[in-house]
Design a protein around this motif. Structure first.
Motif, mmCIF file in Angstrom:
data_model
loop_
_atom_site.group_PDB
_atom_site.id
_atom_site.type_symbol
_atom_site.label_atom_id
_atom_site.label_comp_id
_atom_site.label_asym_id
_atom_site.label_seq_id
_atom_site.Cartn_x
_atom_site.Cartn_y
_atom_site.Cartn_z
ATOM 1 N N THR A 1 0.802 -1.226 0.000
ATOM 2 C CA THR A 1 0.000 0.000 0.000
ATOM 3 C C THR A 1 0.835 1.276 0.000
ATOM 4 O O THR A 1 0.602 2.166 -0.815
ATOM 5 C CB THR A 1 -0.973 0.009 1.198
ATOM 6 O OG1 THR A 1 -1.783 -1.161 1.124
ATOM 7 C CG2 THR A 1 -1.870 1.219 1.161
ATOM 8 N N GLU B 1 -12.532 6.034 -3.225
ATOM 9 C CA GLU B 1 -13.588 5.025 -3.342
ATOM 10 C C GLU B 1 -13.657 4.478 -4.768
ATOM 11 O O GLU B 1 -13.745 5.238 -5.725
ATOM 12 C CB GLU B 1 -14.933 5.606 -2.936
ATOM 13 C CG GLU B 1 -15.045 5.844 -1.440
ATOM 14 C CD GLU B 1 -14.731 4.599 -0.608
ATOM 15 O OE1 GLU B 1 -15.283 3.516 -0.898
ATOM 16 O OE2 GLU B 1 -13.930 4.716 0.326
ATOM 17 N N GLN C 1 -4.570 8.066 1.026
ATOM 18 C CA GLN C 1 -5.381 6.873 1.230
ATOM 19 C C GLN C 1 -5.274 5.913 0.048
ATOM 20 O O GLN C 1 -4.980 6.329 -1.074
ATOM 21 C CB GLN C 1 -6.849 7.254 1.414
ATOM 22 C CG GLN C 1 -7.097 8.153 2.600
ATOM 23 C CD GLN C 1 -8.554 8.577 2.673
ATOM 24 O OE1 GLN C 1 -9.141 8.938 1.667
ATOM 25 N NE2 GLN C 1 -9.128 8.503 3.863
ATOM 26 N N VAL D 1 -7.581 2.282 -1.224
ATOM 27 C CA VAL D 1 -8.658 1.340 -0.942
ATOM 28 C C VAL D 1 -8.398 0.065 -1.729
ATOM 29 O O VAL D 1 -8.107 0.106 -2.921
ATOM 30 C CB VAL D 1 -10.035 1.949 -1.329
ATOM 31 C CG1 VAL D 1 -11.143 0.928 -1.208
ATOM 32 C CG2 VAL D 1 -10.333 3.180 -0.469
ATOM 33 N N SER D 2 -8.529 -1.070 -1.042
ATOM 34 C CA SER D 2 -8.345 -2.379 -1.641
ATOM 35 C C SER D 2 -9.681 -2.913 -2.122
ATOM 36 O O SER D 2 -10.620 -3.032 -1.328
ATOM 37 C CB SER D 2 -7.750 -3.338 -0.586
ATOM 38 O OG SER D 2 -7.951 -4.674 -0.962
ATOM 39 N N GLY E 1 -12.870 -5.161 -0.165
ATOM 40 C CA GLY E 1 -14.290 -4.854 -0.367
ATOM 41 C C GLY E 1 -15.071 -5.984 -1.013
ATOM 42 O O GLY E 1 -16.267 -5.861 -1.242
#
Length: 159
Positions: free
Chosen positions: A45, A116, A149, A151-152, A156
């Protein structure tokens, strides 16, 4: 004359910032390679955020891994605009086969600052998973990076 000096100073500041970001990216890449295999999403990440979060245009990249999830290469394969990037499964598959990759971690940035995943992000992930599955190349994750940030999509449930 003052305006020219201000412009020159702003340019120099931007160049200094870019140099710092490139140095940070290089350090994180060295750490990642020293660790050997990618064992969990948090391992990659920080590196992926440093690699593309700061860019003003969208890029789509791939981390190519061998059967033990050791890094073979990390590349930006596609470059887009401020709000989109066209991705071709054929190019991703071709590069994966050239490198003899067994698994991939996909990543791209959102210059908007919102990490997102969109419906389009989920769709391209599914399309690549299906296409690369024909060659026994697995998609492990797809990260959307924005600002500080990431997001994976796997976390999800979208991979």
């Amino acid at each position: 004359m003052k305006r020219a000096n201000d412009t020159k100073a702003q340019y120099q500041l931007a160049m200094d910032e870019e140099g710092i970001l490139l140095a940070a990216q290089g350090i994180l890449e060295q750490r990642l390679h020293r660790q050997g295999a990618i064992t969990d999403p948090s391992t990659a990440t920080a590196y992926l955020k440093a690699r593309c979060s700061h860019l003003a245009h969208e890029v789509f990249g791939v981390m190519f891994l061998d059967t033990r999830h050791q890094i073979l290469a990390t590349e930006h394969l596609f470059q887009g605009t401020i709000d989109g990037c066209e991705v071709h499964a054929r190019i991703v598959a071709k590069r994966a086969l050239e490198l003899n990759a067994a698994a991939l971690i996909l990543f791209h940035n959102h210059p908007s600052g919102n990490p997102e995943p969109s419906a389009a992000d989920r769709a391209i992930t599914a399309r690549l998973k299906e296409a690369l599955g024909l060659f026994d190349v697995r998609i492990l994750d797809h990260f959307v990076c924005a600002g500080t940030q990431a997001v994976s999509l796997a976390a999800g449930g979208w991979v």
